[in-house]
Design a protein around this motif. Structure first.
Motif, mmCIF file in Angstrom:
data_model
loop_
_atom_site.group_PDB
_atom_site.id
_atom_site.type_symbol
_atom_site.label_atom_id
_atom_site.label_comp_id
_atom_site.label_asym_id
_atom_site.label_seq_id
_atom_site.Cartn_x
_atom_site.Cartn_y
_atom_site.Cartn_z
ATOM 1 N N ARG A 104 -5.890 8.914 1.525
ATOM 2 C CA ARG A 104 -5.538 7.740 0.771
ATOM 3 C C ARG A 104 -6.794 6.935 0.517
ATOM 4 O O ARG A 104 -7.107 6.593 -0.605
ATOM 5 C CB ARG A 104 -4.488 6.922 1.535
ATOM 6 C CG ARG A 104 -3.250 6.616 0.723
ATOM 7 C CD ARG A 104 -2.125 6.061 1.542
ATOM 8 N NE ARG A 104 -2.586 5.218 2.607
ATOM 9 C CZ ARG A 104 -3.042 3.991 2.448
ATOM 10 N NH1 ARG A 104 -3.082 3.456 1.257
ATOM 11 N NH2 ARG A 104 -3.434 3.297 3.476
ATOM 12 N N ARG A 105 -7.535 6.680 1.573
ATOM 13 C CA ARG A 105 -8.823 5.986 1.444
ATOM 14 C C ARG A 105 -9.917 6.918 1.920
ATOM 15 O O ARG A 105 -9.911 7.355 3.069
ATOM 16 C CB ARG A 105 -8.819 4.709 2.281
ATOM 17 C CG ARG A 105 -7.928 3.621 1.692
ATOM 18 C CD ARG A 105 -7.778 2.466 2.662
ATOM 19 N NE ARG A 105 -9.073 1.971 3.111
ATOM 20 C CZ ARG A 105 -9.248 1.314 4.257
ATOM 21 N NH1 ARG A 105 -8.223 1.111 5.049
ATOM 22 N NH2 ARG A 105 -10.426 0.872 4.594
ATOM 23 N N GLN B 228 -7.529 8.028 -3.308
ATOM 24 C CA GLN B 228 -7.227 6.933 -4.236
ATOM 25 C C GLN B 228 -8.420 6.010 -4.386
ATOM 26 O O GLN B 228 -8.572 5.328 -5.392
ATOM 27 C CB GLN B 228 -6.020 6.132 -3.725
ATOM 28 C CG GLN B 228 -4.711 6.868 -3.914
ATOM 29 C CD GLN B 228 -3.550 6.057 -3.384
ATOM 30 O OE1 GLN B 228 -3.108 5.093 -3.991
ATOM 31 N NE2 GLN B 228 -3.036 6.444 -2.240
ATOM 32 N N GLU B 229 -9.271 6.019 -3.337
ATOM 33 C CA GLU B 229 -10.443 5.151 -3.341
ATOM 34 C C GLU B 229 -11.476 5.824 -2.455
ATOM 35 O O GLU B 229 -11.144 6.251 -1.344
ATOM 36 C CB GLU B 229 -10.052 3.784 -2.764
ATOM 37 C CG GLU B 229 -11.162 2.777 -2.738
ATOM 38 C CD GLU B 229 -10.890 1.667 -1.721
ATOM 39 O OE1 GLU B 229 -9.773 1.601 -1.181
ATOM 40 O OE2 GLU B 229 -11.823 0.893 -1.456
ATOM 41 N N GLU C 224 -0.048 9.809 2.819
ATOM 42 C CA GLU C 224 -0.951 10.875 2.400
ATOM 43 C C GLU C 224 -0.236 12.157 2.027
ATOM 44 O O GLU C 224 -0.596 12.825 1.054
ATOM 45 C CB GLU C 224 -1.972 11.163 3.508
ATOM 46 C CG GLU C 224 -3.096 12.054 3.029
ATOM 47 C CD GLU C 224 -3.777 12.784 4.163
ATOM 48 O OE1 GLU C 224 -4.701 12.195 4.732
ATOM 49 O OE2 GLU C 224 -3.403 13.916 4.481
ATOM 50 N N THR D 240 -11.418 10.658 -7.673
ATOM 51 C CA THR D 240 -10.573 9.501 -7.416
ATOM 52 C C THR D 240 -9.260 9.699 -8.157
ATOM 53 O O THR D 240 -9.250 9.940 -9.355
ATOM 54 C CB THR D 240 -11.268 8.215 -7.892
ATOM 55 O OG1 THR D 240 -12.558 8.148 -7.293
ATOM 56 C CG2 THR D 240 -10.465 6.995 -7.498
ATOM 57 N N VAL D 241 -8.142 9.620 -7.432
ATOM 58 C CA VAL D 241 -6.845 9.894 -8.042
ATOM 59 C C VAL D 241 -5.991 8.638 -8.102
ATOM 60 O O VAL D 241 -6.107 7.754 -7.268
ATOM 61 C CB VAL D 241 -6.077 10.994 -7.270
ATOM 62 C CG1 VAL D 241 -6.827 12.300 -7.343
ATOM 63 C CG2 VAL D 241 -5.862 10.591 -5.822
ATOM 64 N N ASP D 242 -5.145 8.583 -9.105
ATOM 65 C CA ASP D 242 -4.257 7.437 -9.316
ATOM 66 C C ASP D 242 -2.845 7.844 -8.907
ATOM 67 O O ASP D 242 -2.178 8.614 -9.600
ATOM 68 C CB ASP D 242 -4.313 7.045 -10.796
ATOM 69 C CG ASP D 242 -3.482 5.806 -11.093
ATOM 70 O OD1 ASP D 242 -2.505 5.554 -10.348
ATOM 71 O OD2 ASP D 242 -3.802 5.100 -12.050
ATOM 72 N N TYR D 243 -2.407 7.332 -7.768
ATOM 73 C CA TYR D 243 -1.109 7.744 -7.207
ATOM 74 C C TYR D 243 0.034 7.464 -8.173
ATOM 75 O O TYR D 243 0.885 8.319 -8.427
ATOM 76 C CB TYR D 243 -0.857 7.025 -5.882
ATOM 77 C CG TYR D 243 0.453 7.389 -5.227
ATOM 78 C CD1 TYR D 243 0.616 8.631 -4.614
ATOM 79 C CD2 TYR D 243 1.517 6.502 -5.220
ATOM 80 C CE1 TYR D 243 1.812 8.978 -4.019
ATOM 81 C CE2 TYR D 243 2.723 6.841 -4.619
ATOM 82 C CZ TYR D 243 2.866 8.072 -4.019
ATOM 83 O OH TYR D 243 4.053 8.412 -3.434
ATOM 84 N N GLU D 244 0.040 6.262 -8.740
ATOM 85 C CA GLU D 244 1.136 5.877 -9.637
ATOM 86 C C GLU D 244 1.177 6.778 -10.865
ATOM 87 O O GLU D 244 2.251 7.206 -11.299
ATOM 88 C CB GLU D 244 0.985 4.410 -10.044
ATOM 89 C CG GLU D 244 1.263 3.423 -8.924
ATOM 90 C CD GLU D 244 2.616 3.633 -8.245
ATOM 91 O OE1 GLU D 244 3.591 3.938 -8.947
ATOM 92 O OE2 GLU D 244 2.682 3.522 -6.995
ATOM 93 N N ARG E 16 0.842 -1.197 0.000
ATOM 94 C CA ARG E 16 0.000 0.000 0.000
ATOM 95 C C ARG E 16 0.870 1.237 0.000
ATOM 96 O O ARG E 16 0.465 2.284 -0.462
ATOM 97 C CB ARG E 16 -0.934 -0.040 1.218
ATOM 98 C CG ARG E 16 -2.094 -1.003 0.998
ATOM 99 C CD ARG E 16 -2.749 -1.413 2.289
ATOM 100 N NE ARG E 16 -2.007 -2.465 2.966
ATOM 101 C CZ ARG E 16 -2.428 -3.065 4.075
ATOM 102 N NH1 ARG E 16 -3.570 -2.690 4.626
ATOM 103 N NH2 ARG E 16 -1.707 -4.014 4.634
ATOM 104 N N LEU F 124 0.874 12.139 -1.488
ATOM 105 C CA LEU F 124 -0.267 12.299 -2.393
ATOM 106 C C LEU F 124 -0.669 13.768 -2.439
ATOM 107 O O LEU F 124 -0.919 14.327 -3.510
ATOM 108 C CB LEU F 124 -1.433 11.439 -1.878
ATOM 109 C CG LEU F 124 -2.654 11.320 -2.770
ATOM 110 C CD1 LEU F 124 -2.270 10.782 -4.135
ATOM 111 C CD2 LEU F 124 -3.698 10.431 -2.124
#
Lengths: 223, 223
Positions: free
Chosen positions: B154-155, B187-188, B104, B206-210, A15, B107
């Motif tokens: 993050r969540r 992210q979720e 976090e 909703t964001v995509d960290y990678e 994670r 992010l």
DNA sequence: CCGTAAATGTCGTCG
DNA sequence: CGACGACGTTTACGG
């Protein structure tokens, strides 16, 4: 359980990413496959770990043992063991588990049996009254005819007030229940939570678990 | 660190009561005085424990050793040791600690550098914008003239929506910022959180960290 | 030291 | 299995 004292470094990739520089630590390998890496301080939380279910594979390159622990989500914990200072193994058997007393559900039960603690003339409708956004801890009828929703917490913080506010908002839309007022019951209520609750017309009640337990259990009574 | 494999029972008396029936377990005594009681399963959480700072006293009656661990709050962990199967002691030294990446704050930083992800025409005022009730993760100016408060998680669960709602309520009282709208970035995002957020006019992203990390780091770009 | 928010949260329960 | 709330939450970070 296998316990190793070893000079090691480790990386968790899952994670998030966590790296452990090389140092001497305690490695615990439990029967269920879980792995903990502990230092000689901090608290009960390991520096790094892998929760079960997971599997371990081992390889050795140039005298360095690498353990690769993987779980179903694809998270990995990779441990490089540079030197082993000790390596123990003991069979513990299945643990009988813990017995707890004094958690929120007990407090809720005791309050349900002693509604006078929360206000005069209350009658219990039910515990864990279900709503679309979750269960209300205690729903009661008031002597005057309205409804009282009770949120029970061991420690009353601001979150509980928000939670109760959401319930009240929803319940008040139901003509069969309206008007619904709120009671926030906890062993300890933080000042900020109390302020917010009062602001919203929610009554705060500080309850004494031990006293309630005494009321509840005849063998504990003085007379 | 001292590690014992022992047949033991234990009782914690503090914020609640926890009893451990007699069984064979692992006892860890760390250099800072903390004590952990582990079984051969579960996860990284011990069955029972005492966090530092705390002190240990020992007494023996009829061949049974009792360890009494007490902390400042008066909580006690009492361990009855019926039989010792092993008793090890190793000096580990001070641990260099962990290095984390992907929490976090990372992010938040990435989002601050890529505000387009959150909406068109946003300009960053500042990260961790301070208010009386805590810092707002990202405060931005909208192209249209208003302000946008961003809560990053993050969540994304319901708590974050409440948190952002409190900030919005406060920020909207400031004529220099008003009108202030909210963006919940995670992210979720859980269904209940999304529902509540929409109910309150908060935009969910909703964001995509990678992907963000790729945008941010030129060496990761394909072209 | 208090208060808030994050966490590889973990853990139970209920649908 | 996922959602949700409690937890001896613990832990880190500010004022």
């Amino acid at each position: 359980m296998r316990i190793m004292i070893a000079d090691c470094s480790a990386v968790y990739q899952g994670r998030l990413s966590v790296q452990l520089p090389r140092a001497t630590r305690v490695l615990m390998f439990k029967a269920d496959g879980s792995v903990l890496i502990h230092s000689d301080g901090g608290s009960y939380k390991p520096l790094n770990w892998m929760s079960p279910p997971c599997s371990v594979s081992e390889s050795t390159v140039a005298g360095v043992t690498e353990l690769e622990v993987v779980n179903k989500a694809g998270e990995t914990l990779s441990i490089m063991i540079h030197e082993v200072h000790a390596d123990y193994d003991h069979a513990l058997g299945v643990d009988p588990g813990v017995i707890k007393d004094g958690v929120e559900s007990h407090l809720q039960k005791l309050l349900a049996e002693n509604l006078d603690t929360l206000g005069y003339g209350l009658t219990l409708v039910r515990r864990e009254y279900p709503t679309a956004i979750g269960p209300v801890d205690l729903l009661c009828k008031a002597a005057g005819g309205g409804t009282v929703a009770v949120e029970v917490k061991r420690r009353g913080e601001i979150d509980g007030v928000e939670q109760l506010t959401r319930y009240l908002e929803l319940l008040n839309r139901d003509p069969l229940l309206s008007p619904v007022t709120g009671v926030y019951a906890a062993q300890e209520i933080k000042p900020q939570a109390k302020t917010l609750a009062n602001d919203r017309g929610i009554t705060c009640v500080t309850v004494d678990y031990e006293a309630l337990k005494g009321l509840d259990d005849p063998s504990m009574r003085l007379f």
